[in-house]
Design an enzyme around this catalytic site. Structure first.
Site, PDB file in Angstrom:
ATOM      1  N   LYS A  88     -29.891  23.743   9.428  1.00  0.00           N
ATOM      2  CA  LYS A  88     -30.856  22.648   9.489  1.00  0.00           C
ATOM      3  C   LYS A  88     -30.689  21.730   8.269  1.00  0.00           C
ATOM      4  O   LYS A  88     -30.601  20.527   8.392  1.00  0.00           O
ATOM      5  CB  LYS A  88     -32.276  23.241   9.528  1.00  0.00           C
ATOM      6  CG  LYS A  88     -33.384  22.229   9.592  1.00  0.00           C
ATOM      7  CD  LYS A  88     -34.736  22.933   9.719  1.00  0.00           C
ATOM      8  CE  LYS A  88     -35.877  21.960   9.488  1.00  0.00           C
ATOM      9  NZ  LYS A  88     -37.182  22.608   9.559  1.00  0.00           N
ATOM     10  N   GLY A 143     -37.034  26.797  10.908  1.00  0.00           N
ATOM     11  CA  GLY A 143     -35.798  27.559  11.133  1.00  0.00           C
ATOM     12  C   GLY A 143     -35.999  28.745  12.053  1.00  0.00           C
ATOM     13  O   GLY A 143     -35.258  28.945  13.023  1.00  0.00           O
ATOM     14  N   HIS A 196     -34.982  59.784  18.367  1.00  0.00           N
ATOM     15  CA  HIS A 196     -34.181  60.834  17.717  1.00  0.00           C
ATOM     16  C   HIS A 196     -34.051  60.571  16.223  1.00  0.00           C
ATOM     17  O   HIS A 196     -33.222  61.178  15.564  1.00  0.00           O
ATOM     18  CB  HIS A 196     -32.795  60.909  18.356  1.00  0.00           C
ATOM     19  CG  HIS A 196     -32.854  61.363  19.788  1.00  0.00           C
ATOM     20  ND1 HIS A 196     -32.575  62.648  20.170  1.00  0.00           N
ATOM     21  CD2 HIS A 196     -33.215  60.702  20.908  1.00  0.00           C
ATOM     22  CE1 HIS A 196     -32.737  62.764  21.485  1.00  0.00           C
ATOM     23  NE2 HIS A 196     -33.128  61.584  21.957  1.00  0.00           N
ATOM     24  N   LYS A 207     -33.186  32.409  -4.845  1.00  0.00           N
ATOM     25  CA  LYS A 207     -32.067  31.459  -4.724  1.00  0.00           C
ATOM     26  C   LYS A 207     -31.841  30.747  -6.064  1.00  0.00           C
ATOM     27  O   LYS A 207     -30.703  30.561  -6.496  1.00  0.00           O
ATOM     28  CB  LYS A 207     -32.391  30.395  -3.669  1.00  0.00           C
ATOM     29  CG  LYS A 207     -32.449  30.870  -2.250  1.00  0.00           C
ATOM     30  CD  LYS A 207     -32.571  29.637  -1.355  1.00  0.00           C
ATOM     31  CE  LYS A 207     -33.167  29.941  -0.009  1.00  0.00           C
ATOM     32  NZ  LYS A 207     -33.492  28.753   0.763  1.00  0.00           N
TER      33      LYS A 207
HETATM   34  C1  G6Q Z   1     -36.513  30.119   8.564  1.00  0.00           C
HETATM   35  C2  G6Q Z   1     -36.092  29.935   7.204  1.00  0.00           C
HETATM   36  C3  G6Q Z   1     -34.683  30.348   6.904  1.00  0.00           C
HETATM   37  C4  G6Q Z   1     -33.619  29.348   7.324  1.00  0.00           C
HETATM   38  C5  G6Q Z   1     -32.297  29.723   6.663  1.00  0.00           C
HETATM   39  C6  G6Q Z   1     -31.175  28.800   7.046  1.00  0.00           C
HETATM   40  O1  G6Q Z   1     -37.560  29.740   9.009  1.00  0.00           O
HETATM   41  O2  G6Q Z   1     -36.357  28.647   6.817  1.00  0.00           O
HETATM   42  O3  G6Q Z   1     -34.356  31.606   7.456  1.00  0.00           O
HETATM   43  O4  G6Q Z   1     -33.492  29.313   8.713  1.00  0.00           O
HETATM   44  O5  G6Q Z   1     -32.467  29.733   5.281  1.00  0.00           O
HETATM   45  O6  G6Q Z   1     -31.475  27.496   6.694  1.00  0.00           O
HETATM   46  P1  G6Q Z   1     -30.580  26.319   7.179  1.00  0.00           P
HETATM   47  O7  G6Q Z   1     -30.647  26.260   8.669  1.00  0.00           O
HETATM   48  O8  G6Q Z   1     -31.124  25.077   6.531  1.00  0.00           O
HETATM   49  O9  G6Q Z   1     -29.167  26.626   6.730  1.00  0.00           O
END
Ligand code: G6Q
Length: 552
Positions: A211, A271, A388, A514
């Site tokens: 994204k 995301g 199990h 991060k």
């Molecule tokens: C989900 C989070 C996170 C995100 C990833 C990837 O809701 O925001 O899991 O999807 O960090 O982000 P990008 O799609 O921006 O690479």
């Protein structure tokens, strides 16, 4: 938007009454509730389009549900549902609307957000995705040397990985036989190296799914993939072998992917809620666009049910309230999800992200501190295998672990009586968890055993029961029913967030690590001066890496 202080919920009379009710009913055993009411299953189950929720095996009475529904009033659930549905900026910390529901609206619908109808834009991207996925699947989209695509590698992480991975895996019975779809997420180089080992660059297509298009893990994997490809086919091949799914056109172009081969989505798609958008491209390539449309239709059917059904018959609302009952009023810390379907084995991982990233928060949506527990630890594994493994603790451990059992009534793979065995196991577990095994039942099994053995074994063979579970039975795992199931959990998480006063759509908690990783990365290099500014554990571990790396 009205400012409703989220932490007021625990001063509401509904909250206090639920505490009282829990104290008054906590010794009640579900076994007695079932004995007292032979119609409990009919009364505490809801069916929608081939999805049955049986929630009768819970520590509840009609009064419990009544009080939980009162809590939805206190939290203004109806108001927040309307605000989400209409595209208000309910993700207040990021000032965004939350509209994954718009991604599954039919083309003839409309929804104005910030003055513009978003539905035509959603369907315009879907039309491009349809044309592209058809071209790849039919062998009309050719690689740089004229070969059709046989393998697709999705490069993405978190929400850009888990959702499509789960759906592609669950819908494998619908997958194209001539197109293999792979998912690479981890920055650990072995993930991409092991995936590419058997692939041919001439017939491999990469989807860079991000994204933001700034996520280091994904970009590192994308660069590694590009190097692997161009090492054999040259730079010019990138155009035929790389496409992107992103909201960041500039960064996509800077990476060298033609924006004509980029599929967009919008900032109002979180995301972990994005599998319904262009992020679903690997699924479309695998199962075809028509099947993907059915997945969207299933999600939309659940949306309509959620927005239009009274709370007492509303599947996501009921599930959410049961979760609140145990989490907040019984202080159960975890919630387990067991799919009795091999294709759904990664669903717990997706739901873990969706739930824990959404509601794993200690402050309310306006920054106020919350004085109660919020999102539970979500975990789980595929059914039968987990019997199990960890079911011992569920049956005889000391903790309350509410569970969801998900089970299809029909299998795509009719292998003798194996499906019946699977279903029998699922039903047996929910029965055993609810009913338990009483002293007289155990004693009758031990008839004739010497007295000292009986004394030793009796407590070990007792099952207290009264462990709550929901059973979610689907007629079959189809694109449509999977869409319903996944949207059901999204709305469940939303409802719980509203009750606890949380903004379920941001994720500040993942940022700090991060930032620190960016500081530590250069300090791992032996060429630079050793780091001393951290705590002694972190300094020590950095030093340990510098002294050992490359020498063993
Ligand atoms: C989900 C989070 C996170 C995100 C990833 C990837 O809701 O925001 O899991 O999807 O960090 O982000 P990008 O799609 O921006 O690479």
């Amino acid at each position: 938007m009205p400012v409703i202080r989220s932490n007021d919920i625990n001063t509401s009379s509904a909250w206090a009454k639920l505490h009282q009710h829990q104290r008054a009913t906590r010794h009640m055993h579900m076994r007695q509730l079932f004995e007292a009411d032979p119609h409990r299953f009919e009364r505490f189950s809801i069916e929608l389009d081939g999805l049955l929720l049986d929630y009768s095996k819970n520590r509840i009475t009609d009064r419990t549900l009544e009080l939980l529904i009162d809590l939805t009033d206190a939290a203004d659930l109806a108001g927040w549902m309307a605000r989400m549905r209409e595209g208000e900026h309910i993700n207040v910390s990021e000032d965004r609307a939350v509209l994954h529901t718009a991604l599954r609206m039919p083309a003839e619908a409309s929804l104005a957000v910030d003055g513009a109808d978003v539905v035509p834009a959603v369907h315009a991207v879907l039309a491009r995705l349809r044309d592209f996925s058809n071209a790849v699947r039919e062998g009309a989209w050719l690689g740089a040397t004229g070969q059709p695509i046989t393998d697709v590698v999705n490069l993405g992480i978190g929400g850009s990985d888990l959702g499509p991975l789960v759906v592609a895996e669950a819908l494998a019975p619908y997958a194209s036989e001539r197109l293999n779809v792979h998912f690479v997420s981890n920055v650990d180089g072995q993930h991409i190296a092991r995936t590419l080992r058997t692939l041919d660059p001439q017939s491999t297509l990469f989807i860079v799914a991000s994204k933001s298009f700034t996520t280091p893990e994904t970009l590192l994997n994308a660069h590694a993939a590009r190097q692997w490809l161009t090492g054999v086919l040259g730079e010019a091949a990138v155009a035929r072998h790389f496409v992107a799914v992103s909201t960041n056109c500039e960064a996509v172009a800077a990476f060298g992917i033609d924006p004509a081969n980029m599929f967009g989505f919008w900032d109002w798609v979180g995301g972990r809620y994005s599998v319904w958008s262009a992020i679903g491209l690997p699924v479309m390539l695998s199962i075809g666009f028509e099947h993907f449309s059915q997945f969207l239709a299933g999600g939309h059917a659940m949306d309509r049910h959620f927005f239009e059904t009274p709370f007492i018959r509303n599947i996501p609302v009921v599930l959410a309230l049961l979760g609140v009952w145990y989490n907040t009023f019984y202080r159960a810390h975890t919630h387990a999800i067991m799919p009795y379907d091999h294709g759904l084995r990664r669903l717990p991982a997706h739901l873990q992200q969706m739930d824990m990233e959404s509601n794993g928060k200690r402050v309310g949506r306006y920054g106020e501190r919350l004085d109660f527990d919020t999102g539970p630890v979500i975990w789980g594994e595929e059914g039968v295998n987990s019997q199990h493994a960890f079911f011992q603790l569920l049956h005889q451990g000391t903790r309350l672990v509410p569970c969801d059992f998900i089970v299809p009534m029909n299998s795509h793979y009719e292998t003798g009586s194996q499906h019946q065995v699977l279903v029998a196991n699922c039903l047996a577990q929910t029965q055993a968890l609810m009913h338990g095994k009483t002293e007289s039942e155990v004693l009758s099994e031990m008839a004739g055993m010497p007295g000292d053995m009986v004394d030793m074994l009796l407590p070990q063979k007792l099952f207290p029961g009264n462990q709550p579970s929901n059973t979610i039975a689907l007629d079959r795992i189809t694109p449509y029913s999977l869409g319903m199931l996944m949207a059901m959990y999204e709305h469940k998480v939303f409802v719980q967030g509203v009750i606890w006063g949380i903004n379920s759509f941001d994720q500040w908690g993942v940022e700090y690590g991060k930032q620190l990783a960016k500081v530590i990365l250069p300090q791992l290099s032996p060429q630079l001066a050793p780091a001393h500014e951290h705590d002694c554990s972190t300094n020590g571990l950095i030093g340990h890496f510098r002294s050992r790396h490359g020498k063993h």
